[in-house]
Structures are given as C-alpha cells and as structure tokens.
Motif scaffolding. Structure first.
Motif, PDB file in Angstrom:
ATOM      1  N   PRO A 197      38.491  35.669  31.377  1.00 29.33           N
ATOM      2  CA  PRO A 197      37.562  35.482  32.599  1.00 29.33           C
ATOM      3  C   PRO A 197      36.841  34.203  32.609  1.00 29.33           C
ATOM      4  O   PRO A 197      36.512  33.919  33.802  1.00 29.33           O
ATOM      5  N   SER A 198      36.598  33.315  31.895  1.00 29.10           N
ATOM      6  CA  SER A 198      36.214  32.030  31.981  1.00 29.10           C
ATOM      7  C   SER A 198      36.896  31.243  32.851  1.00 29.10           C
ATOM      8  O   SER A 198      36.393  30.255  33.545  1.00 29.10           O
ATOM      9  N   LEU A 199      38.468  31.378  32.960  1.00 27.17           N
ATOM     10  CA  LEU A 199      39.078  30.422  33.649  1.00 27.17           C
ATOM     11  C   LEU A 199      38.923  31.063  35.131  1.00 27.17           C
ATOM     12  O   LEU A 199      38.734  30.169  36.166  1.00 27.17           O
ATOM     13  N   LYS A 200      38.586  32.405  35.599  1.00 29.13           N
ATOM     14  CA  LYS A 200      38.487  32.757  36.762  1.00 29.13           C
ATOM     15  C   LYS A 200      37.200  32.367  37.272  1.00 29.13           C
ATOM     16  O   LYS A 200      36.817  31.955  38.326  1.00 29.13           O
ATOM     17  N   ARG A 201      36.046  32.240  36.195  1.00 33.37           N
ATOM     18  CA  ARG A 201      34.654  31.503  36.756  1.00 33.37           C
ATOM     19  C   ARG A 201      34.871  30.018  36.990  1.00 33.37           C
ATOM     20  O   ARG A 201      34.210  29.622  38.044  1.00 33.37           O
ATOM     21  N   ALA A 202      35.599  29.259  36.089  1.00 33.07           N
ATOM     22  CA  ALA A 202      35.996  28.003  36.771  1.00 33.07           C
ATOM     23  C   ALA A 202      36.415  27.982  38.144  1.00 33.07           C
ATOM     24  O   ALA A 202      36.134  27.049  38.668  1.00 33.07           O
ATOM     25  N   ARG A 203      37.565  28.869  38.259  1.00 33.90           N
ATOM     26  CA  ARG A 203      38.120  28.841  39.868  1.00 33.90           C
ATOM     27  C   ARG A 203      37.137  29.057  40.647  1.00 33.90           C
ATOM     28  O   ARG A 203      36.821  28.517  42.083  1.00 33.90           O
ATOM     29  N   GLN A 204      36.021  29.906  40.230  1.00 28.80           N
ATOM     30  CA  GLN A 204      35.076  30.493  41.399  1.00 28.80           C
ATOM     31  C   GLN A 204      33.959  29.339  41.621  1.00 28.80           C
ATOM     32  O   GLN A 204      33.885  28.918  42.814  1.00 28.80           O
ATOM     33  N   ALA A 205      33.889  28.307  40.535  1.00 22.76           N
ATOM     34  CA  ALA A 205      33.115  27.328  40.734  1.00 22.76           C
ATOM     35  C   ALA A 205      33.712  26.403  41.537  1.00 22.76           C
ATOM     36  O   ALA A 205      32.983  25.622  42.590  1.00 22.76           O
ATOM     37  N   LEU A 206      35.166  26.039  41.397  1.00 23.58           N
ATOM     38  CA  LEU A 206      35.717  25.045  42.002  1.00 23.58           C
ATOM     39  C   LEU A 206      35.704  25.635  43.789  1.00 23.58           C
ATOM     40  O   LEU A 206      35.624  24.864  44.614  1.00 23.58           O
ATOM     41  N   LEU A 207      35.912  26.889  43.893  1.00 24.31           N
ATOM     42  CA  LEU A 207      35.804  27.336  45.347  1.00 24.31           C
ATOM     43  C   LEU A 207      34.228  27.213  45.857  1.00 24.31           C
ATOM     44  O   LEU A 207      34.093  27.078  47.139  1.00 24.31           O
ATOM     45  N   GLU A 208      33.355  27.637  45.093  1.00 24.97           N
ATOM     46  CA  GLU A 208      31.941  27.466  45.652  1.00 24.97           C
ATOM     47  C   GLU A 208      31.587  26.043  46.009  1.00 24.97           C
ATOM     48  O   GLU A 208      31.042  25.993  47.035  1.00 24.97           O
TER      49      GLU A 208
END
Ligand code: UGA
Length: 437
Positions: A136-147
C-alpha cells in the motif's frame, strides 16, 4: 416486576430437567443461582472485552493480510471540509471539460489516467480503498503524486453505496472511469472472494448508484484481455468468443461485461468496456511479472519463466501505460450520454467494448532478455511448466475497432517502454533508498 423476574428465573434452560431438582434441593438451587449470576456477569465482561478489542484496534486484527476482510474496514468521509475538497477536485477548469469520478485512482492505470485528465483541465475525483493486495505504500506514493496536481482521492470502497450516493449528491459527474478491481490472474485461486467482492458486487453497487443519479453519467470501465480465455483464433477480435475463461479473474471480468449489458438495456446507461492487454510501465503493479522479475534479477534471485507443453512459447501483447491512457481518454471523449433518468430508461444507449493492446506479442523469455540488458545483470532463469492456475499461453490484440472508432494507435514497443519502467524503478526504489517488497 419482581413477580415477573422470579417467573423468568424459573424458566428452565433445559425444560424437564429443572423441574426434577426443584423441591428437594432448595439450597443447591440457591447456590446454583448465585454461580449462574456470576457466570453471566463474567461472560458479559469477557464479551465486552472482545468487542472493545475488535472495534478499537484494527491493527491487531488477527487476519490483517486476508483481503476478504477488506469489506469490514471503515473509512472516514463526510463533513463540510471533506465536501469542499471533493468539489474543488472535481471542478472542471477548461472549456468543454468533463467531470470524472475515477475509481481505483491510487492504482496503476487509475493514477496515470487521473493525472492525464487533470492536466487537460477536466475535473477529477479519485476513489480508492487502498487495500493491501500489494504494497500500500506504493499506492500512497501515487496518491501523493496526484495530490500535488490537485486530485483528491476519497478513501472508500465501491461497495459502500451510501458513500457513492453522497459523491453524486456533491458532484454531478458527467463520467465515471471505473478502474477499481481485484486484478491478477493467479491470485484468484488464493482468494476467490476478493474477485467477487470487487469485480462483481462492487461493479453492481457502482452501476446501481449511477443508474439512479440524475443526470446519469457515462461509464468507461476496465475489462481484460483475459476474457478471451482459451480462444485460439489470433489476433483476438472483439467478435471472438469469450465464453471459455481460464481463471476466476477472467470469469468476473466477463461477468462484468454481461452486467454492463444489463444496465445498458434496462436503465439506458452508456457503457464502454476496455479490454486491457498486460499493461506495464512506471508506477506499475508489483504483482506483475515484469515488475517482480526486475526486483528479483537485481537481488540475484532466480525467476520462474513459464513455458507451455513441448517447450511452447508463452507470450503477451505487453502494452505501455501511455498508450493505454490515450485509449482511455479517447473512450471517455467519444461516449454518448446515458439516456435514462431517475432510474428509468428513456431510449437506447451506447454499449461498447474495445481491445486496447499493442498488437505485437513478445515471448516472456524475450522480456527477460530486455530486462537483463537494461539492468546490466544476468537473470537466473528457472524455466518451468506453465502452471494450471489461470494463465493462458498467449495474447494478441486485434485493435482495428479501437483504431477506427477511438483513433487508438499504440506507439511504444516493449524495449522503449521497459527502459522507461527501469529508469522509474531505479529512481523510486534506490533513489529513495526503499526496498521493493
Ligand atoms: O491482460 C490482462 O488482461 C491481464 O494482464 C495481466 O495478466 P498477465 O498477462 O498474466 O500478466 P503477468 O502476471 O505480468 O504475466 C506476464 C507473463 O509472464 C508469465 N509469468 C508470470 C509469472 C511468473 O512467475 N512467470 C511467468 O513466466 C505469465 O505466464 C505471462 O505470460 C494482469 O495481471 C491482469 O490484471 C490483466 O487483466
């Protein structure tokens, strides 16, 4: 009251037995009653402790890795500040832009599509349950990118109808890009329930809310090349049979196509299914072969390379993420409006299915050779028989329909695409000194 109590107390738990003991053993009975009261008291305390344990500490969940428990997770959503973020993320900023709800926005394809839509000025709101099928940390990193590009991802499950209804109450989405799913072909044998939960129940939950929304959105969603299953006619055309799925994953995607037909037929929802062919690229999925081959080659671990009977080649029509994103945007841009309103159909609506592939299958062993060259490391190849767990021997897309109707034209070969993937991989895991899990 006390009369009633004593009456209730007299009711034997096992009718018949109690009566026998009644008169001769009054003392015994009193002792029995007080120990029963004690037992009840301590049982309540024990039960209370168990309930506190379950509700207060999800991290001590005894089965944290079991994704069938995902539906039990609760998410926080709602409130004026949350609604403001939702509205702002979904606000259209260009002339003729569309407002899109992207499900699975923290996923591989979801992140790329959301970013591309946002870049051209469309309104984008993400939705994702951040499950732990892979790190899930990869998903969080993608989230940060979109944010950083102004896309807010709401945390929640597509099975949560109340949340979906709320989102449609706050924003009149013109489109839904539905990419949330339980992916992966082989994992379906380990956890069949998660495929039914996300790819069938979740899809129905989403379509139920879409059909009742006013206005109804047009929906584009991710089907899969795996629906061709045991089909041997190549290249795979949308007209070919798809009634022989080789995995439960494929069966749930095929079921999705049938469910789409039903909602189009009954409610006038505009629906477009995209059959993706083994999508790869930067920010990709760690459960996919090209990704974990890269990790394991770098670690010096051996990699299992499947081959069919009689040393038959196993090949895939690997498709680069940027080509897939172009196909997704073209599908969104060519949708017609749904025709229903308030859950009632007013006329026939658009129903489409397209292959989005690369039209040039590559043997898995060639994929490994390309990775070896890019990584400058020799792989330890462990050639093994294609297991009977859902994999098919080859895929090959006929894309003429998508070419004609969407202007889809893939332009990245595997060598070029993997070069971009490896560059991203090295900077993501080594640059940040992270270890790929
Ligand atoms: O095209 C699709 O629709 C599907 O593409 C991929 O499924 P798959 O093509 O099986 O992708 P990988 O799991 O990355 O496998 C790629 C190739 O490597 C082979 N492989 C996989 C794993 C392994 O250990 N060794 C190996 O040789 C597979 O047989 C396959 O030919 C995705 O995982 C699915 O979610 C997606 O729906």
């Amino acid at each position: 009251m006390s009369k009633q109590m004593s009456h209730l107390d007299d009711i034997p738990s096992t009718p018949g037995k109690f009566k026998m003991e009644k008169s001769p053993f009054v003392h015994n009975r009193l002792r029995w009653h007080s120990s029963l009261a004690k037992l009840t008291f301590w049982s309540f305390i024990f039960l209370g402790l168990i309930l506190i344990f379950f509700f207060r500490s999800p991290s001590s969940n005894p089965l944290p890795q079991d994704p069938s428990r995902r539906s039990l997770r609760t998410y926080n959503w709602g409130g004026p500040a949350w609604e403001k973020r939702v509205r702002s993320s979904a606000r259209v900023r260009s002339h003729n832009g569309i407002s899109v709800l992207v499900t699975g926005a923290a996923g591989f394809v979801g992140t790329h599509v959301s970013a591309a839509l946002k870049r051209r000025g469309d309104g984008v709101l993400g939705l994702d349950n951040f499950n732990d099928y892979y790190d899930p940390s990869l998903k969080r990193a993608r989230q940060a990118l979109l944010e950083r590009s102004g896309v807010f991802i709401v945390e929640g499950d597509i099975n949560d109808s109340a949340l979906l209804r709320k989102l449609f109450e706050v924003v009149a989405f013109t489109h839904v890009m539905h990419l949330a799913a339980q992916a992966g072909v082989r994992y379906a044998m380990e956890n069949p329930g998660s495929y039914v939960h996300s790819n069938i129940a979740g899809l129905v939950s989403l379509l139920e809310v879409c059909k009742s929304a006013n206005p109804q959105p047009a929906i584009v969603w991710a089907s899969s090349s795996s629906v061709y299953g045991l089909n041997t006619k190549v290249p795979f055309s949308e007209k070919d049979r798809t009634d022989q799925p080789a995995s439960l994953y494929a069966a749930t995607k095929k079921a999705g196509e049938e469910i789409a037909h039903t909602y189009n037929h009954i409610y006038g929802l505009s629906l477009t299914g995209l059959r993706f062919f083994t999508v790869y690229g930067p920010w990709g999925r760690p459960d996919m072969a090209y990704f974990f081959f890269t990790r394991d080659i770098l670690k010096g671990k051996s990699i299992p390379i499947f081959e069919a009977a009689n040393h038959g080649t196993v090949a895939r029509d690997f498709t680069y993420i940027d080509d897939i994103v172009k196909g997704c945007l073209a599908a969104l841009d060519t949708t017609e409006k749904s025709t229903g309103s308030g859950g009632k159909k007013k006329g026939p609506a658009q129903l489409r299915v397209y292959n989005l592939g690369n039209t040039s299958p590559v043997p898995v062993s060639d994929l490994v050779s390309i990775l070896e060259r890019l990584l400058k490391v020799n792989a330890k190849r462990d050639i093994m028989k294609l297991p009977r767990n859902g994999d098919v021997q080859f895929t090959h897309a006929n894309i003429s329909l998508a070419q004609r109707e969407l202007g889809y034209k893939p332009s990245t070969d595997l060598q070029t695409g993997l070069k971009k993937f490896v560059r991203w991989y090295l900077s993501y895991y080594n640059g940040g000194k992270k270890a790929a899990g």
